[in-house]
Design an enzyme around this catalytic site. Structure first.
Site, short mmCIF file in Angstrom:
data_model
loop_
_atom_site.label_atom_id
_atom_site.label_comp_id
_atom_site.label_asym_id
_atom_site.label_seq_id
_atom_site.Cartn_x
_atom_site.Cartn_y
_atom_site.Cartn_z
N TYR A 1 -8.95 15.20 -7.58
CA TYR A 1 -7.99 14.46 -8.41
C TYR A 1 -7.01 15.43 -9.07
O TYR A 1 -5.80 15.20 -9.08
CB TYR A 1 -8.78 13.67 -9.46
CG TYR A 1 -7.96 12.77 -10.35
CD1 TYR A 1 -7.46 11.55 -9.89
CD2 TYR A 1 -7.69 13.12 -11.67
CE1 TYR A 1 -6.72 10.71 -10.72
CE2 TYR A 1 -6.96 12.29 -12.51
CZ TYR A 1 -6.47 11.08 -12.02
OH TYR A 1 -5.74 10.25 -12.85
N ASP B 1 0.87 -1.18 0.00
CA ASP B 1 0.00 0.00 0.00
C ASP B 1 0.91 1.22 0.00
O ASP B 1 1.64 1.46 0.96
CB ASP B 1 -0.89 -0.05 1.26
CG ASP B 1 -1.80 1.17 1.37
OD1 ASP B 1 -1.57 2.18 0.68
OD2 ASP B 1 -2.74 1.10 2.19
P1 NAP Z 1 -6.06 1.14 -12.42
O1 NAP Z 1 -6.24 0.20 -13.58
O2 NAP Z 1 -7.14 1.29 -11.43
O3 NAP Z 1 -4.67 0.77 -11.72
C1 NAP Z 1 -4.23 1.37 -10.53
C2 NAP Z 1 -3.78 0.29 -9.58
O4 NAP Z 1 -3.29 0.93 -8.37
C3 NAP Z 1 -4.94 -0.62 -9.16
O5 NAP Z 1 -4.54 -1.97 -9.09
C4 NAP Z 1 -5.27 -0.06 -7.80
O6 NAP Z 1 -5.96 -0.95 -6.94
C5 NAP Z 1 -3.88 0.25 -7.28
N1 NAP Z 1 -3.91 1.03 -6.04
C6 NAP Z 1 -4.92 1.80 -5.56
N2 NAP Z 1 -4.60 2.28 -4.36
C7 NAP Z 1 -3.37 1.79 -4.05
C8 NAP Z 1 -2.53 1.90 -2.93
N3 NAP Z 1 -2.87 2.63 -1.85
N4 NAP Z 1 -1.33 1.28 -2.95
C9 NAP Z 1 -0.97 0.53 -4.02
N5 NAP Z 1 -1.74 0.37 -5.10
C10 NAP Z 1 -2.93 0.99 -5.12
O7 NAP Z 1 -5.82 2.63 -12.99
P2 NAP Z 1 -4.88 3.22 -14.16
O8 NAP Z 1 -5.76 3.99 -15.04
O9 NAP Z 1 -3.99 2.20 -14.71
O10 NAP Z 1 -4.07 4.29 -13.31
C11 NAP Z 1 -2.66 4.26 -13.15
C12 NAP Z 1 -2.19 5.70 -12.94
O11 NAP Z 1 -2.44 6.46 -14.14
C13 NAP Z 1 -2.91 6.43 -11.80
O12 NAP Z 1 -2.00 7.23 -11.10
C14 NAP Z 1 -3.90 7.31 -12.55
O13 NAP Z 1 -4.27 8.44 -11.80
C15 NAP Z 1 -3.11 7.66 -13.79
N6 NAP Z 1 -3.91 8.14 -14.93
C16 NAP Z 1 -4.82 7.32 -15.53
C17 NAP Z 1 -5.53 7.81 -16.62
C18 NAP Z 1 -6.54 6.97 -17.35
O14 NAP Z 1 -7.24 7.50 -18.22
N7 NAP Z 1 -6.66 5.68 -17.06
C19 NAP Z 1 -5.35 9.13 -17.06
C20 NAP Z 1 -4.43 9.91 -16.40
C21 NAP Z 1 -3.70 9.42 -15.34
P3 NAP Z 1 -7.58 -0.73 -6.76
O15 NAP Z 1 -8.18 -1.26 -8.01
O16 NAP Z 1 -7.87 -1.53 -5.54
O17 NAP Z 1 -7.81 0.75 -6.59
#
Ligand code: NAP
Length: 262
Positions: A157, A64
């Site tokens: 966010y 975490d």
């Molecule tokens: P995702 O598929 O939800 O992956 C994020 C992972 O981080 C999930 O497995 C999540 O678990 C885990 N996580 C959450 N809280 C955590 C904690 N306290 N410690 C360790 N791991 C934790 O989302 P993603 O879209 O790939 O996002 C990855 C990054 O890209 C994030 O920083 C996000 O803000 C950024 N981002 C994404 C987008 C987009 O369009 N997808 C755009 C801009 C930026 P849970 O599922 O349990 O939460």
């Protein structure tokens, strides 16, 4: 031919899902030993299984990112198992949408803890191990287009991702001053298809209280007209992680189909 990050050791937080998983797979395919960390143990094990089946090297740790002791444990395990850290992808993040007027302080703090405190802790505990490795390093902090521009229903966010953007630049300057060879950059994805959107209210139609249709959102707002995929971000992360970007620090790599330009 060797891989683009051959011989390097990488840690990817939130590496079990979406963008983090794609980064872990891409770095491993290019020769890095990858430590995948997340709070999703089944998905983490699956990611590592996929990487090793493809001939790569990876292991998984439950971690975490808001927990300082967990950072110390994970980095201690990295030091014992691999002896060094070259690449740190501070990727774990959550998205809590909705009107700022309706956001609870608990949700505000939870989102800030994961998205911003997690990056701070990664830098605080990752830099000493990188310095001890003696070959510089690359820290890649996952921000967002929401760290460059405001977005309705994403105020909290945006605050965290804007924080990641400037925190990155400040740390980049601190490392540059120390002449430690550690580069620190932020990545700013646009609309990327991952599970994170399932918990975000559609900013185009907040009244519906449902996740957005990413194709419709991209058709409306993205100059290239389409959403992106995790591999689009992983390709940028790979470049920042590799020695191909040796003269790049404090920079913002925007990967968004032009979303932030309009
Ligand atoms: P995702 O598929 O939800 O992956 C994020 C992972 O981080 C999930 O497995 C999540 O678990 C885990 N996580 C959450 N809280 C955590 C904690 N306290 N410690 C360790 N791991 C934790 O989302 P993603 O879209 O790939 O996002 C990855 C990054 O890209 C994030 O920083 C996000 O803000 C950024 N981002 C994404 C987008 C987009 O369009 N997808 C755009 C801009 C930026 P849970 O599922 O349990 O939460």
């Amino acid at each position: 031919m060797t891989g683009r990050v051959e011989g390097k050791v990488a840690l990817v937080t939130g590496g079990a899902s979406g963008i983090g998983r794609s980064c872990a797979e891409r770095l491993a395919a290019e020769g890095a030993t990858v430590v995948v960390t997340d709070v999703q143990d089944d998905k983490g094990a699956d990611t590592v299984g996929q990487i090793t089946q493809a001939g790569g090297r990876a292991d998984y740790h439950r971690h975490d990112v808001t927990d300082e002791a967990a950072w110390e444990n994970v980095l201690g395990a990295v030091r014992r198992a691999h002896g060094r850290l070259d690449i740190l992808v501070n990727n774990a993040g959550i998205g809590i949408g909705g009107s700022v007027l309706e956001m609870s302080l608990t949700d505000w703090r939870r989102q800030t803890a994961v998205n911003l405190d997690g990056v701070f802790l990664g830098v605080k505990h990752g830099v000493p191990l990188m310095r001890a490795s003696g070959d510089g390093g690359s820290i890649i902090n996952m921000s967002s287009v929401a760290g460059l521009k405001g977005a309705p229903t994403l105020a909290g966010y945006c605050a965290t991702k804007g924080g990641v953007r400037l925190f990155t630049k400040a740390v980049a300057m601190e490392c540059a001053n120390a002449r430690d060879g550690i580069r620190v950059n932020s990545v700013h994805p646009g609309i990327i298809e991952t599970p994170i959107w399932l918990s975000i209210v559609d900013p185009v139609n907040p009244g519906a209280n449902a996740p957005p249709d990413l194709d419709a959102m991209a058709a409306l707002g993205v100059p290239m007209g389409v959403k992106g995929y995790p591999a689009d971000i992983a390709n940028g992360v790979l470049w920042l992680a590799s020695d191909e970007s040796l003269y790049v620090t404090g920079a913002e790599l925007v990967i968004d189909g032009g979303l932030s330009v309009r």
